[in-house]
Motif scaffolding. Structure first.
Motif, PDB file in Angstrom:
ATOM      1  N   UNK A 118      41.073  33.269  44.477  1.00 42.12           N
ATOM      2  CA  UNK A 118      42.060  34.267  43.938  1.00 42.12           C
ATOM      3  C   UNK A 118      41.212  35.644  43.246  1.00 42.12           C
ATOM      4  N   UNK A 119      40.012  35.296  42.879  1.00 41.61           N
ATOM      5  CA  UNK A 119      39.440  36.497  42.030  1.00 41.61           C
ATOM      6  C   UNK A 119      38.838  37.423  43.129  1.00 41.61           C
ATOM      7  N   UNK A 120      38.488  36.700  44.104  1.00 34.77           N
ATOM      8  CA  UNK A 120      37.725  37.351  45.360  1.00 34.77           C
ATOM      9  C   UNK A 120      38.885  38.292  46.064  1.00 34.77           C
ATOM     10  N   UNK A 121      39.980  37.765  46.347  1.00 32.30           N
ATOM     11  CA  UNK A 121      41.301  38.419  46.648  1.00 32.30           C
ATOM     12  C   UNK A 121      41.429  39.708  45.956  1.00 32.30           C
ATOM     13  N   UNK A 122      41.707  39.499  44.780  1.00 34.56           N
ATOM     14  CA  UNK A 122      42.173  40.363  43.717  1.00 34.56           C
ATOM     15  C   UNK A 122      41.124  41.510  43.557  1.00 34.56           C
ATOM     16  N   UNK A 123      39.849  41.120  43.778  1.00 34.23           N
ATOM     17  CA  UNK A 123      38.850  42.094  43.588  1.00 34.23           C
ATOM     18  C   UNK A 123      38.823  43.206  44.764  1.00 34.23           C
ATOM     19  N   UNK A 124      38.960  42.480  45.980  1.00 32.69           N
ATOM     20  CA  UNK A 124      39.038  43.220  47.328  1.00 32.69           C
ATOM     21  C   UNK A 124      40.065  44.275  47.115  1.00 32.69           C
ATOM     22  N   UNK A 125      41.400  43.885  46.807  1.00 36.73           N
ATOM     23  CA  UNK A 125      42.561  44.505  46.507  1.00 36.73           C
ATOM     24  C   UNK A 125      42.121  45.887  45.592  1.00 36.73           C
ATOM     25  N   UNK A 126      41.425  45.496  44.556  1.00 40.94           N
ATOM     26  CA  UNK A 126      41.330  46.564  43.524  1.00 40.94           C
ATOM     27  C   UNK A 126      40.532  47.468  44.178  1.00 40.94           C
ATOM     28  N   UNK A 127      39.317  47.012  44.474  1.00 46.18           N
ATOM     29  CA  UNK A 127      38.113  47.935  45.304  1.00 46.18           C
ATOM     30  C   UNK A 127      38.957  48.841  46.339  1.00 46.18           C
ATOM     31  N   UNK A 128      39.745  48.370  47.253  1.00 36.81           N
ATOM     32  CA  UNK A 128      40.481  48.857  48.292  1.00 36.81           C
ATOM     33  C   UNK A 128      41.192  50.233  47.763  1.00 36.81           C
ATOM     34  N   UNK A 256      48.571  41.416  42.419  1.00 38.26           N
ATOM     35  CA  UNK A 256      48.691  42.832  42.343  1.00 38.26           C
ATOM     36  C   UNK A 256      48.569  43.637  43.488  1.00 38.26           C
ATOM     37  N   UNK A 257      48.809  42.734  44.581  1.00 38.39           N
ATOM     38  CA  UNK A 257      48.697  43.604  45.863  1.00 38.39           C
ATOM     39  C   UNK A 257      49.831  44.477  46.327  1.00 38.39           C
ATOM     40  N   UNK A 258      50.978  44.048  45.955  1.00 31.41           N
ATOM     41  CA  UNK A 258      52.286  44.704  46.253  1.00 31.41           C
ATOM     42  C   UNK A 258      52.226  46.020  45.215  1.00 31.41           C
ATOM     43  N   UNK A 259      51.874  45.618  44.087  1.00 36.97           N
ATOM     44  CA  UNK A 259      51.897  46.842  43.120  1.00 36.97           C
ATOM     45  C   UNK A 259      51.140  48.091  43.598  1.00 36.97           C
ATOM     46  N   UNK A 260      49.735  47.744  44.121  1.00 35.66           N
ATOM     47  CA  UNK A 260      48.752  48.562  44.515  1.00 35.66           C
ATOM     48  C   UNK A 260      49.474  49.232  45.884  1.00 35.66           C
ATOM     49  N   UNK A 261      50.080  48.468  46.723  1.00 34.79           N
ATOM     50  CA  UNK A 261      50.753  49.010  47.928  1.00 34.79           C
ATOM     51  C   UNK A 261      51.931  50.075  47.624  1.00 34.79           C
ATOM     52  N   UNK A 262      52.634  49.796  46.365  1.00 34.34           N
ATOM     53  CA  UNK A 262      53.810  50.589  46.131  1.00 34.34           C
ATOM     54  C   UNK A 262      53.008  52.017  45.451  1.00 34.34           C
ATOM     55  N   UNK A 263      51.955  51.702  44.837  1.00 35.28           N
ATOM     56  CA  UNK A 263      51.387  53.036  44.324  1.00 35.28           C
ATOM     57  C   UNK A 263      50.813  53.784  45.587  1.00 35.28           C
ATOM     58  N   UNK A 264      50.302  53.442  46.278  1.00 34.79           N
ATOM     59  CA  UNK A 264      49.525  54.179  47.395  1.00 34.79           C
ATOM     60  C   UNK A 264      50.573  54.760  48.270  1.00 34.79           C
TER      61      UNK A 264
END
Length: 295
Positions: A118-128, A256-264
């Motif tokens: 979970x942390x790796x996936x979250x970190x990848x999403x935040x870094x992208x 966090x993925x969908x929230x980051x998607x919405x922001x982008x």
């Protein structure tokens, strides 16, 4: 002085007076026109200042929203990253790990594996997402064949799809090519496909549909036939924070993925919308600004 002279002088005086009055009226009219022109320029300047002040207020509001969003991202990221480190720290404090029962040790490592994933996936999403924020070059679009991009993304989840025995029905037109911000498109679609794989039912299907009959945008809809969402969860996904779904359903994932998607998507005038697809599960409609090649 005879009467004729007096009359002549009066006539000359009247003519001169009228001439002076005419000259004064001319200058007054001219001055009035200049004043009106200056008033017009002043009004235009005031309007421009008002519009600029509105833009500044709007920009400040967007900065506050963005700052709050980033604060939430950092807060949740720090919380999710802390968990695996805490578990590892506990393991390191054990003097003799061989004393732990095999079942207990297996449970510890299973939990740790889930936390790290979970942390790796979250970190990848935040870094992208951070990379896209730092570059901030939204005008850098490129010509992409949408079917090729989606097939490349599906390949990333081939093993998960095979493990879940899920069928992908991709009906995107082979010849559909557009100018898009490739990194944002791939980030968003990858997250939606990931969620469709995660929340879809074993042995189910994922449908990918494309619609391009609007003037200003085109749509990509991804449907999984998993369980429909409650009104509360739909509301959180569409209007609040996507991580509320993780809390409500106790699902794994950074959230966090969908929230980051919405922001982008918002930054390129796009959007996404979750809905229950009657009899088919959950659909996610992605809307992208329309800039079709040759249009």
């Amino acid at each position: 002085m005879d009467n004729q002279t007096i009359i002549t002088l009066l006539i000359v005086g009247i003519v001169i007076s009228k001439t002076l009055i005419g000259v004064l009226i001319y200058f007054l009219i001219r001055k009035n026109r200049l004043l009106k022109f200056e008033q017009f320029k002043l009004a235009a300047a005031n309007t421009a200042l008002h519009e600029q002040a509105q833009r500044i207020r709007h920009y400040n509001e967007e900065l506050k929203i963005a700052e709050n969003f980033k604060t939430k991202v950092l807060s949740i990221a720090s919380h999710d990253l802390r968990a695996p480190f805490a578990s590892v720290e506990v393991l390191l404090t054990i003097n003799d790990i061989s004393l732990i029962e095999k079942e207990d040790l297996s449970l510890i490592f299973t939990n740790l594996k889930g936390q790290v994933a979970r942390s790796r996936k979250m970190l990848e999403e935040v870094l992208r997402w951070t990379d896209a924020q730092l570059r901030d070059k939204l005008e850098n679009t490129e010509t992409c064949n949408i079917l090729d991009q989606i097939n490349d993304l599906l390949e990333m989840y081939r093993l998960e799809l095979q493990k879940s025995k899920m069928l992908v029905l991709n009906t995107v037109d082979r010849n559909f090519s557009v100018d898009i911000h490739k990194e944002i498109f791939c980030f968003v679609v990858r997250n939606v496909i990931s969620n469709a794989t995660k929340y879809g039912r074993t042995g189910g299907k994922i449908q990918i549909l494309l619609r391009d009959n609007t003037v200003d945008h085109w749509e990509l809809t991804i449907i999984n036939d998993g369980d429909e969402l409650s009104p509360e969860v739909l509301y959180h996904l569409n209007f609040v924070n996507s991580w509320e779904r993780k809390k409500a359903e106790n699902k794994n994932g950074a959230g966090l993925g969908i929230s980051l998607c919405r922001d982008l998507l918002k930054r390129i005038n796009g959007s996404l919308q979750f809905a229950n697809s009657s009899g088919e599960g959950v659909s996610v409609k992605l809307m992208f600004p329309r800039k079709r090649i040759g249009a």
